[in-house]
Motif scaffolding. Structure first.
Motif, short mmCIF file in Angstrom:
data_model
loop_
_atom_site.label_atom_id
_atom_site.label_comp_id
_atom_site.label_asym_id
_atom_site.label_seq_id
_atom_site.Cartn_x
_atom_site.Cartn_y
_atom_site.Cartn_z
N PHE A 168 0.78 -1.23 0.00
CA PHE A 168 0.00 0.00 0.00
C PHE A 168 0.82 1.29 0.00
O PHE A 168 0.27 2.35 -0.31
CB PHE A 168 -0.93 0.03 1.23
N CYS A 169 2.09 1.25 0.35
CA CYS A 169 2.83 2.49 0.62
C CYS A 169 4.03 2.72 -0.29
O CYS A 169 4.50 3.86 -0.43
CB CYS A 169 3.33 2.50 2.07
N VAL A 170 4.55 1.65 -0.87
CA VAL A 170 5.85 1.73 -1.54
C VAL A 170 5.82 2.63 -2.77
O VAL A 170 6.84 3.22 -3.15
CB VAL A 170 6.34 0.31 -1.90
N GLU A 171 4.66 2.76 -3.41
CA GLU A 171 4.57 3.55 -4.63
C GLU A 171 5.05 4.99 -4.44
O GLU A 171 5.70 5.57 -5.31
CB GLU A 171 3.12 3.56 -5.13
N CYS A 172 4.73 5.56 -3.29
CA CYS A 172 5.09 6.96 -3.02
C CYS A 172 6.29 7.09 -2.09
O CYS A 172 7.13 7.97 -2.26
CB CYS A 172 3.92 7.72 -2.42
N HIS A 173 6.35 6.22 -1.08
CA HIS A 173 7.38 6.38 -0.05
C HIS A 173 8.63 5.54 -0.32
O HIS A 173 9.59 5.62 0.45
CB HIS A 173 6.79 6.06 1.32
N GLY A 174 8.62 4.75 -1.39
CA GLY A 174 9.82 4.05 -1.81
C GLY A 174 10.05 2.74 -1.07
O GLY A 174 9.59 2.54 0.06
N ALA A 175 10.79 1.85 -1.71
CA ALA A 175 11.06 0.54 -1.13
C ALA A 175 11.86 0.65 0.16
O ALA A 175 11.75 -0.20 1.05
CB ALA A 175 11.82 -0.33 -2.14
N ASP A 176 12.67 1.71 0.27
CA ASP A 176 13.49 1.89 1.47
C ASP A 176 12.84 2.82 2.49
O ASP A 176 13.42 3.11 3.54
CB ASP A 176 14.87 2.43 1.10
N GLY A 177 11.63 3.31 2.18
CA GLY A 177 10.92 4.18 3.11
C GLY A 177 11.43 5.60 3.16
O GLY A 177 11.01 6.38 4.01
#
Length: 237
Positions: A168-177
């Protein structure tokens, strides 16, 4: 540091269409679909974004000016240290760390606190007291500080949190957060802060107006799923 500033400047110049990254779904910011007041805010924010890009470019070629700005920002950051820590690593629960944060995102959040799109009584007043110069200085200063991951949370939920985050989050916040251009860095944040903001988005508390984030946060169906994501992010570097 120079390479970091150069990359940030390139990202700013190349991605002005994602201005509302923090508060809208990507690629849905057409001015023709916006009410007049939203379009006016977007125009204002684009001006700030261009100003920040120009400033970073200047700093990248002027070491003395960059050092002077950092000294001035450190002095201004005295107003922030009681909550966010002297080096940008938060010292209070429920408060985000600013160290290593995306400078584009930080300037944008200053704007939102100042005009009411993001609500906090103390931060709203503080943001209004800052000049544009102050906002840019502080954003660049905190972006250069070392984020110290807080850890914490529940270790037994981290694998579940990883799966939910990547869904749910990786699209905007990236694989590394660490956030794509204009999006928040979440890696290393205190778990109680992540839990708090996810609940605010879910509950439409009025503190943060963000339909895209509300839709994503509502995909986390239980308190355990929220805690799992927070636990996972707290351990990312």
């Amino acid at each position: 540091m120079r390479s970091f500033l150069l990359l940030t400047a390139l990202a700013l110049c190349a991605n002005t269409s994602s201005l509302f990254a923090a508060d809208t779904k990507p690629h849905q910011t057409s001015a023709t679909l916006m009410p007049a007041w939203q379009h006016a805010i977007k125009t204002q924010d684009l001006k700030v974004r261009r100003e920040l890009a120009e400033r970073i470019t200047q700093l990248n070629t002027d070491a003395k000016r960059r050092d002077k700005l950092m000294r001035e920002a450190r002095h201004r950051a005295v107003l922030c240290k009681h909550c966010h820590g002297e080096d940008g690593n938060a010292v209070r629960e429920g408060v985000p760390s600013l160290a290593g944060q995306n400078p584009i995102y930080l300037v944008d959040q200053f704007q939102r606190f100042g005009d009411g799109r993001r609500y906090d009584f103390f931060m709203g007043g503080l943001a209004k007291s800052f000049s544009q110069e102050d906002k840019i200085k502080l954003a660049l200063y905190y972006s250069q500080q070392q984020m110290i991951p807080t850890g914490g949370g529940r270790s037994e939920l981290m694998e579940q949190g990883k799966q939910l985050y990547h869904r749910f989050c990786v699209e905007c916040h990236g694989a590394d957060g660490r956030g794509e251009s204009g999006y928040a860095r979440l890696a290393g944040q205190r778990p109680e802060y992540i839990i708090k903001i996810l609940k605010e988005f879910q509950n439409l508390s009025g503190r943060r107006g963000n339909p895209w984030m509300t839709a994503r946060a509502k995909q986390l169906r239980t308190p355990q799923e929220i805690e799992a994501v927070a636990s996972y992010l707290a351990h990312l570097e």
